[in-house]
Design a protein around this motif. Structure first.
Motif, mmCIF file in Angstrom:
data_model
loop_
_atom_site.group_PDB
_atom_site.id
_atom_site.type_symbol
_atom_site.label_atom_id
_atom_site.label_comp_id
_atom_site.label_asym_id
_atom_site.label_seq_id
_atom_site.Cartn_x
_atom_site.Cartn_y
_atom_site.Cartn_z
ATOM 1 N N GLY A 46 0.820 -1.213 0.000
ATOM 2 C CA GLY A 46 0.000 0.000 0.000
ATOM 3 C C GLY A 46 0.850 1.258 0.000
ATOM 4 O O GLY A 46 0.580 2.215 -0.748
ATOM 5 N N PHE A 47 1.912 1.281 0.808
ATOM 6 C CA PHE A 47 2.799 2.449 0.840
ATOM 7 C C PHE A 47 3.600 2.581 -0.446
ATOM 8 O O PHE A 47 3.927 3.697 -0.864
ATOM 9 N N TYR A 48 3.910 1.459 -1.082
ATOM 10 C CA TYR A 48 4.608 1.544 -2.359
ATOM 11 C C TYR A 48 3.723 2.170 -3.432
ATOM 12 O O TYR A 48 4.209 2.896 -4.308
ATOM 13 N N MET A 49 2.427 1.919 -3.352
ATOM 14 C CA MET A 49 1.517 2.559 -4.301
ATOM 15 C C MET A 49 1.481 4.067 -4.066
ATOM 16 O O MET A 49 1.452 4.850 -5.022
ATOM 17 N N LEU A 50 1.509 4.496 -2.810
ATOM 18 C CA LEU A 50 1.595 5.928 -2.512
ATOM 19 C C LEU A 50 2.912 6.507 -3.015
ATOM 20 O O LEU A 50 2.957 7.648 -3.501
ATOM 21 N N ASN A 51 3.977 5.726 -2.931
ATOM 22 C CA ASN A 51 5.273 6.139 -3.462
ATOM 23 C C ASN A 51 5.192 6.380 -4.967
ATOM 24 O O ASN A 51 5.735 7.365 -5.483
ATOM 25 N N TRP A 52 4.479 5.490 -5.681
ATOM 26 C CA TRP A 52 4.340 5.660 -7.127
ATOM 27 C C TRP A 52 3.531 6.905 -7.466
ATOM 28 O O TRP A 52 3.865 7.625 -8.408
ATOM 29 N N VAL A 53 2.484 7.154 -6.702
ATOM 30 C CA VAL A 53 1.672 8.359 -6.920
ATOM 31 C C VAL A 53 2.525 9.608 -6.693
ATOM 32 O O VAL A 53 2.490 10.559 -7.501
ATOM 33 N N TYR A 54 3.287 9.604 -5.627
ATOM 34 C CA TYR A 54 4.149 10.747 -5.313
ATOM 35 C C TYR A 54 5.181 10.987 -6.423
ATOM 36 O O TYR A 54 5.380 12.124 -6.863
ATOM 37 N N ARG A 55 5.807 9.926 -6.882
ATOM 38 C CA ARG A 55 6.818 10.067 -7.925
ATOM 39 C C ARG A 55 6.201 10.515 -9.248
ATOM 40 O O ARG A 55 6.814 11.288 -9.995
ATOM 41 N N TYR A 56 4.999 10.032 -9.538
ATOM 42 C CA TYR A 56 4.310 10.438 -10.761
ATOM 43 C C TYR A 56 4.016 11.942 -10.743
ATOM 44 O O TYR A 56 4.096 12.618 -11.776
ATOM 45 N N MET A 57 3.703 12.464 -9.551
ATOM 46 C CA MET A 57 3.362 13.878 -9.414
ATOM 47 C C MET A 57 4.592 14.774 -9.339
ATOM 48 O O MET A 57 4.492 15.969 -9.615
ATOM 49 N N THR A 58 5.738 14.227 -8.975
ATOM 50 C CA THR A 58 6.922 15.057 -8.754
ATOM 51 C C THR A 58 8.062 14.808 -9.745
ATOM 52 O O THR A 58 8.975 15.624 -9.839
ATOM 53 N N GLU A 59 8.022 13.696 -10.481
ATOM 54 C CA GLU A 59 9.102 13.375 -11.407
ATOM 55 C C GLU A 59 8.584 13.373 -12.844
ATOM 56 O O GLU A 59 7.680 12.592 -13.169
ATOM 57 N N PRO A 60 9.116 14.212 -13.698
ATOM 58 C CA PRO A 60 8.688 14.226 -15.106
ATOM 59 C C PRO A 60 8.993 12.886 -15.791
ATOM 60 O O PRO A 60 10.014 12.260 -15.523
ATOM 61 N N HIS A 61 8.079 12.448 -16.619
ATOM 62 C CA HIS A 61 8.262 11.244 -17.436
ATOM 63 C C HIS A 61 8.375 9.962 -16.597
ATOM 64 O O HIS A 61 8.986 8.979 -17.038
ATOM 65 N N TYR A 62 7.807 9.977 -15.402
ATOM 66 C CA TYR A 62 7.823 8.761 -14.584
ATOM 67 C C TYR A 62 6.589 7.931 -14.915
ATOM 68 O O TYR A 62 5.482 8.233 -14.492
ATOM 69 N N HIS A 63 6.786 6.864 -15.693
ATOM 70 C CA HIS A 63 5.680 5.985 -16.085
ATOM 71 C C HIS A 63 6.163 4.536 -16.004
ATOM 72 O O HIS A 63 7.109 4.163 -16.701
ATOM 73 N N ARG A 64 5.507 3.743 -15.172
ATOM 74 C CA ARG A 64 5.831 2.318 -15.064
ATOM 75 C C ARG A 64 4.531 1.526 -14.965
ATOM 76 O O ARG A 64 4.156 1.047 -13.902
#
Length: 215
Positions: free
Chosen positions: A162-180
């Motif tokens: 669950g926390f890793y999913m929040l990590n992905w959301v955070y990175r998507y919002m803060t890192e350009p071109h972050y798509h996995r």
């Protein structure tokens, strides 16, 4: 590294500590699926093929070694320890986990980012981790009465994802071109598998009752 990933890693580590604590101190693996543990060991082996080749950070390498070592320590306890292995619920742990392995191998061969050995193995580990908990959840549903350490182990394992999913959301919002997309979809499937368990775990905690899953 952001706080969501750090907390997720600590939840993952805590789940391993709780499981080893149960096995080592109680000399029992009752309620623990050997098949799930075998799948997790396979996940770590395939994902960490780069452990002695690509150095990212001391933290990263240390966590990889811990998860690899703990996975095989758990397997040794459950398969070889003369006391612990006698408590294994073999008759209840009958999920055909090799079908999960086969399905994930086929999927990784056809759906991946790049067709190289290491990339396919990494993708396979992502798919397999998403479903590795299934034998454990089925075993808990069959045994129904679940001791506290086993319940906490599964809870912390689900919380990690669950926390890793929040990590992905955070990175998507803060890192350009972050798509996995492959990782995200697999992570969502894995988290969804815990939904029923989480409901009954939190219900038992709120009512101060022993954890039981419905048949």
């Amino acid at each position: 590294m952001n706080v969501f990933r750090l907390v997720g890693d600590m939840m993952h580590l805590l789940s391993v500590v709780v499981l080893l604590l149960k096995i080592h101190t109680m000399k029992s693996c009752a309620g623990i699926s050997l098949k799930t543990q075998e799948l997790y060991a396979l996940v770590f082996v395939c994902r960490y093929l780069d452990i002695f080749r690509d150095f990212i950070s001391f933290y990263n390498t240390t966590m990889k070694i811990i998860f690899l070592a703990s996975a095989f320590a758990i397997l040794w306890y459950m398969r070889s320890h003369k006391v612990v292995r006698q408590t294994y619920d073999k008759d209840q742990d009958t999920f055909r986990h090799y079908f999960l392995v086969l399905g994930c191998v086929v999927l990784a061969l056809f759906v991946h980012h790049k067709f190289t050995f290491r990339e396919v193995m990494w993708t396979f580990s992502i798919y397999l981790e998403a479903v590795a908990i299934l034998p454990q959840l089925v075993l808990l549903q069959r045994t129904r009465n679940i001791d506290n350490l086993t319940g906490n182990y599964v809870f912390f394992l689900g919380t990690y994802r669950g926390f890793y999913m929040l990590n992905w959301v955070y990175r998507y919002m803060t890192e350009p071109h972050y798509h996995r997309w492959l990782t995200w979809i697999s992570g969502f499937v894995q988290t969804a598998l815990y939904a029923d368990f989480f409901y009954y775990y939190l219900k038992s905690w709120r009512n101060n009752e022993k954890l039981q899953l419905p048949p």
